[in-house]
Each structure stands twice: as C-alpha cells, then as structure tokens.
Motif scaffolding. Sequence first.
Motif, PDB file in Angstrom:
ATOM      1  N   TYR A 180       4.941   6.749   4.144  1.00  0.00           N
ATOM      2  CA  TYR A 180       5.197   5.603   3.274  1.00  0.00           C
ATOM      3  C   TYR A 180       3.981   5.424   2.388  1.00  0.00           C
ATOM      4  O   TYR A 180       2.926   6.004   2.633  1.00  0.00           O
ATOM      5  CB  TYR A 180       5.461   4.315   4.078  1.00  0.00           C
ATOM      6  N   SER A 181       4.118   4.608   1.351  1.00  0.00           N
ATOM      7  CA  SER A 181       2.953   4.320   0.526  1.00  0.00           C
ATOM      8  C   SER A 181       3.035   2.901  -0.035  1.00  0.00           C
ATOM      9  O   SER A 181       2.393   1.994   0.448  1.00  0.00           O
ATOM     10  CB  SER A 181       2.805   5.363  -0.587  1.00  0.00           C
ATOM     11  N   CYS A 182       3.863   2.676  -1.070  1.00  0.00           N
ATOM     12  CA  CYS A 182       3.807   1.381  -1.780  1.00  0.00           C
ATOM     13  C   CYS A 182       4.385   0.219  -0.980  1.00  0.00           C
ATOM     14  O   CYS A 182       3.994  -0.912  -1.152  1.00  0.00           O
ATOM     15  CB  CYS A 182       4.534   1.483  -3.119  1.00  0.00           C
ATOM     16  N   ARG A 183       5.355   0.477  -0.105  1.00  0.00           N
ATOM     17  CA  ARG A 183       6.082  -0.541   0.672  1.00  0.00           C
ATOM     18  C   ARG A 183       6.844  -1.521  -0.222  1.00  0.00           C
ATOM     19  O   ARG A 183       7.228  -2.582   0.212  1.00  0.00           O
ATOM     20  CB  ARG A 183       5.136  -1.344   1.581  1.00  0.00           C
ATOM     21  N   CYS A 208      11.600   1.070   3.045  1.00  0.00           N
ATOM     22  CA  CYS A 208      10.696  -0.077   2.919  1.00  0.00           C
ATOM     23  C   CYS A 208      11.386  -1.300   2.324  1.00  0.00           C
ATOM     24  O   CYS A 208      10.844  -2.406   2.442  1.00  0.00           O
ATOM     25  CB  CYS A 208       9.469   0.296   2.097  1.00  0.00           C
ATOM     26  N   LEU A 211      15.751   3.859   0.665  1.00  0.00           N
ATOM     27  CA  LEU A 211      14.319   3.636   0.827  1.00  0.00           C
ATOM     28  C   LEU A 211      14.096   2.661   1.981  1.00  0.00           C
ATOM     29  O   LEU A 211      14.507   1.496   1.924  1.00  0.00           O
ATOM     30  CB  LEU A 211      13.699   3.095  -0.468  1.00  0.00           C
ATOM     31  N   ARG A 263       9.044   6.000  -3.591  1.00  0.00           N
ATOM     32  CA  ARG A 263      10.008   6.907  -2.989  1.00  0.00           C
ATOM     33  C   ARG A 263       9.473   7.658  -1.775  1.00  0.00           C
ATOM     34  O   ARG A 263      10.171   8.504  -1.212  1.00  0.00           O
ATOM     35  CB  ARG A 263      10.533   7.937  -4.006  1.00  0.00           C
ATOM     36  N   GLY A 278       9.255  -0.272  -2.669  1.00  0.00           N
ATOM     37  CA  GLY A 278      10.470   0.315  -3.206  1.00  0.00           C
ATOM     38  C   GLY A 278      10.318   0.995  -4.550  1.00  0.00           C
ATOM     39  O   GLY A 278      11.297   1.104  -5.277  1.00  0.00           O
ATOM     40  N   PHE A 279       9.113   1.473  -4.892  1.00  0.00           N
ATOM     41  CA  PHE A 279       9.040   2.191  -6.158  1.00  0.00           C
ATOM     42  C   PHE A 279       8.436   3.586  -6.068  1.00  0.00           C
ATOM     43  O   PHE A 279       8.556   4.364  -6.985  1.00  0.00           O
ATOM     44  CB  PHE A 279       8.335   1.368  -7.244  1.00  0.00           C
TER      45      PHE A 279
HETATM   46  S1  FES Z   1       6.988   3.160   0.614  1.00  0.00           S
HETATM   47 FE1  FES Z   1       7.155   3.339  -1.547  1.00  0.00          FE
HETATM   48  S2  FES Z   1       9.298   3.312  -1.876  1.00  0.00           S
HETATM   49 FE2  FES Z   1       9.089   2.905   0.220  1.00  0.00          FE
END
Ligand code: FES
Length: 366
Positions: A314-317, A353, A351, A322, A319-320
């Motif tokens: 995961y990264s942004c948490r 998150c 997604l 992916r 939803g942008f």
């Molecule tokens: S963690 Fe970035 S879209 Fe889900």
Amino acid sequence: MSRIEIPVAVPPDLYGKHRHDPTTRVLDAVATAKMAWSARLSRKRLDLAANGIRFPAVVTARTPVAADDDVVSVTFESPDGGALPLWQPGAHIDLELPSGRVSQYSLCGDPADRSRYRIAVRRIPDGSGGSVEVHDALPIGTQVALRGPRNAFPFAATGSTTRRLHFVAGGIGITPILTMVRAADRLAVPWTLVYCGRTRAALPFRDELAAYGDRVTIRTDDEHGIPAAADLLAGVERGTAVYCCGPTPMTAAVLDALRTADGIEFHSERFSPAPVVDGSPFTVTLAATGEQIDVAADETMLTALLRARPNQPYSCRQGFCRTCVLRVLDGHPDHRDTVLTPEEHADGRTLACVSRCHGDGLVVDL
Ligand code: FES
C-alpha cells in the motif's frame, strides 16, 4: 481489464464457405495483425491513463530546505538528459525507492523546466512512508523509477465566480502550494498565503517565499499559538478560491469554517486518509487459504488485511496510487476510488484502501 477478441482464422465468406484465395488470406492476415496491434495500443493507453508513465530517473541534487535540517529537497533528471513528462501545479509523482517502497511526493519545482523534477521530504522517523530512506539512502547518482505525474490537487487559478486566491499551507504541505503561488504570481492573480508550522526553523522554503513580501503571513505555534480557522482565513472574502494543504486537523478546520460561506471555493489535499464514516462490516476471504478477515464498519479493508498480512502493499491509503489493488473473485465490491477504469472494475479490480462491499463479504485473489 476486458479483452478485445481478435479473430485468428480467416472468416468465412457471405455464404459461410471458408476462403482459400491466397491474396485474400494475405490481406486478412495483414488486417488481423493491424487489429491486434491497435487493440494492444488501446489497452496500453488505458493503462497509461490510469497509472501514469513509469520511467527511470537519477538523483542529481539534494539540498536541505528548512533551518532544522529535517527537510531535504531532491532533484531528479532523466538518465539520458531528455525531457521529463509534463506536469501542472498540484501534481505528484510516485517514487519507487531502491528498497522497493513506493511513496508519493508533490512536485515543487518549475513546471516549465522539463529537464528536472524537484520534491521535498520531511524526515518522519516513525512514519510508515519512505522519508527515512529518502534522507539516509538516496545519494546523488542513485537510479530510481518514477511514475506519473498525476494530479489529485488540480490548480485552476480563478474560476467563474472567483477573482482572487488564498493559500493555506501547514509545514511540508507547502510543496504543492509553492508551485501554485508561483503560477498565481505569473498570472498576476491577486493572492495571499498563510504558512503555518511548529517553529520558523521547521518551515521549508522560507527563503523562496521571502521574495513575495507581505503577501505571505508566517504563523508558528511557538510565536503565535495554534492557529484558529479565523487566523488561517484572515481577509478571505466572497469571490476567493482557497487552496489548503497540511495536517488533517488544519484542513478540517478550514473546511468547517467555509462550509456555509457563500461565494468561496475550497480545494484541499490531505496528508492522511479520511475516516470511514458510512461503512458496514463485512468479511474478506483469502482465496488461496480460505482465511477469513473481518472488516469493521469504521475501518478500511486495507487496515483489516494488514493485521493478517503485514506485508500487503500500500502507499497513499487514499485511493489514488493503485498500490493496494486487489482482484475480487466473488462478491460485489462497493468501488469508492476514482482512478480505476470501468473495465478494471468489471474485471474485478478494487482498491483495498477505500473500497468496501455491497453485502456480507468478498473473496479476493490473495
Ligand atoms: S494505497 Fe494508494 S490506492 Fe490504495
């Protein structure tokens, strides 16, 4: 993503008989190859539109940009010296670090300079992002991969009802705002900025902002106390577009203050995910093992998965990016992202998150 079926055999003629004429077969083969090529191109374009371009880059400069030395700006250039993809104020890139971690950073250089990108990163010792790696293990000369740029915080200067701009930045939230300030200044749109932080030493890019004089108001907690919404929005009147980037409480305070304001636009970028406020509990079943994971009403599917699978990417948490994409094998996902294509949704992608479930549960390909 849905597949476009390509005919692989010579089709029958109008009367249902198979054709044996060599010229026709050659022409059919050429037409079939062209169709396959354009179908591949279509799929590639869809993928690029959703993911942004992935390309190599090399670190060419590193500079401390805050007096407390906790913020470093990093410059990337193409290894072959070529032009980098275009971007606009508010855009960010995905940085694939040598460890494999992927983190998003706002671009804070000059969009007109296609030869380099600049980001700025605050060291967060206990954070889950890649800030420590950027600070300690990304020397000049390091080869990385970048993806993007994408823009989740687009800057529109003035709209149909707004004539001036007001920026609110908290700490490292100055990075997208810095590019917007420069754009507003070039466009000669009236603007003001309130820039907040714990101390002056903790505020990056104060030297670059000094050129704008009293249009920039600096407020620090140690000198002025924690700012109230009225402090952050001083002088904002009807006909103003407000752009805000910073810690969640600051952004929430500004949004609350403007909720009932007439003739004022609000645009923001969050540092952290929005809380889940309208969720229902459901179960995620991992197809490979049959393991069942309960997702509570007030948590995301990703949070629940991470309890059982701490290495789940995961990264942004938000939803942008992916990074957390899953394939759903059974059940009805409640898609809450804005980046996956309808074809990807139809293909079962979701997604973790942000997206949830219509019903009791999902079976996912893990
Ligand atoms: S963690 Fe970035 S879209 Fe889900």
